[in-house]
Design an enzyme around this catalytic site. Sequence first.
Site, PDB file in Angstrom:
ATOM      1  N   LYS A  41      -7.013  -6.041   3.891  1.00 40.39           N
ATOM      2  CA  LYS A  41      -8.272  -6.714   3.594  1.00 40.39           C
ATOM      3  C   LYS A  41      -8.044  -7.954   2.728  1.00 40.39           C
ATOM      4  O   LYS A  41      -8.732  -8.964   2.884  1.00 40.39           O
ATOM      5  CB  LYS A  41      -9.236  -5.745   2.916  1.00 40.39           C
ATOM      6  CG  LYS A  41      -9.689  -4.598   3.818  1.00 40.39           C
ATOM      7  CD  LYS A  41     -10.342  -5.086   5.107  1.00 40.39           C
ATOM      8  CE  LYS A  41     -10.911  -3.947   5.924  1.00 40.39           C
ATOM      9  NZ  LYS A  41     -11.550  -4.396   7.184  1.00 40.39           N
TER      10      LYS A  41
ATOM     11  N   TYR B 158      -4.597  -0.466   3.266  1.00 44.26           N
ATOM     12  CA  TYR B 158      -5.938  -0.983   3.569  1.00 44.26           C
ATOM     13  C   TYR B 158      -6.278  -2.173   2.672  1.00 44.26           C
ATOM     14  O   TYR B 158      -6.776  -3.201   3.142  1.00 44.26           O
ATOM     15  CB  TYR B 158      -6.956   0.140   3.388  1.00 44.26           C
ATOM     16  CG  TYR B 158      -8.362  -0.191   3.808  1.00 44.26           C
ATOM     17  CD1 TYR B 158      -8.705  -0.237   5.166  1.00 44.26           C
ATOM     18  CD2 TYR B 158      -9.355  -0.436   2.872  1.00 44.26           C
ATOM     19  CE1 TYR B 158     -10.006  -0.526   5.562  1.00 44.26           C
ATOM     20  CE2 TYR B 158     -10.648  -0.720   3.257  1.00 44.26           C
ATOM     21  CZ  TYR B 158     -10.973  -0.764   4.603  1.00 44.26           C
ATOM     22  OH  TYR B 158     -12.265  -1.053   4.989  1.00 44.26           O
TER      23      TYR B 158
END
Length: 244
Positions: free
Chosen positions: A154, A150
């Site tokens: 990002k 994640y």
Amino acid sequence: MSDEAHVAFVTGAGAGIGRACAVALGEAGLRVAVGFGGNKEGANETASMCGGLAVEVDVSDSASVDNAFKRIESELGPVTVLVNNAGVTGDGLLLRMKDEDWQKVLRVNLDGAFHCIRRATPAMMKARHGRIVNMGSVVGLSGSAGQVNYAAAKAGLVGLSRSVARELASRNVTCNVVAPGPIATAMTDALSDERVAAITDAVPAGRMGTTDEVAAVVAFLCTDAAAYITGAVIPVDGGLGLGH
């Protein structure tokens, strides 16, 4: 071109931050397409809240993205405002993370934004007007144990957004990242009081943010008033990422 003429596409808008963004853009007078993956009921509810159109899309699949844009273009018009909010998590410690957990998170969170931006760009360039907002995260800059996939996705959005900003600035197309910290949603409602306390203790503001606070920043970036802001990473995190 007036704001009333713009068509906005918000992905992952069946609930939470995406829903708040869709509603904020609808209240600003834009025609809104509400993108959803599996939450059709939620997307229809969001669409009713913003007077918009619910559109099913798998952002990880470029063909699905193309079909979604064709429907939006047919029913609402060319997309000149794009909010890439669709995202998934697949948390786990590095040594135990499976390839599919890494790949799925990257495909949806990073590839998905790329697919949508690439598809939206021709209409924006033709109109000489475009607003792209990618939903990042405080962990994209600070990192987070148990979220290597994640955090990588990002962080990747930052490089993607700044490259797009450089490529399209001369056509009056901006591309920015909004990086939320802990935000109160249905997901956080399920956390224990102890976990919520631990999270909020780490935030200088001493609380979780709201989806409306994130949506307000997104909506501003989509206006003409924000025409001179591009390639920026704007935190909405109560100071959690201070210094990053």
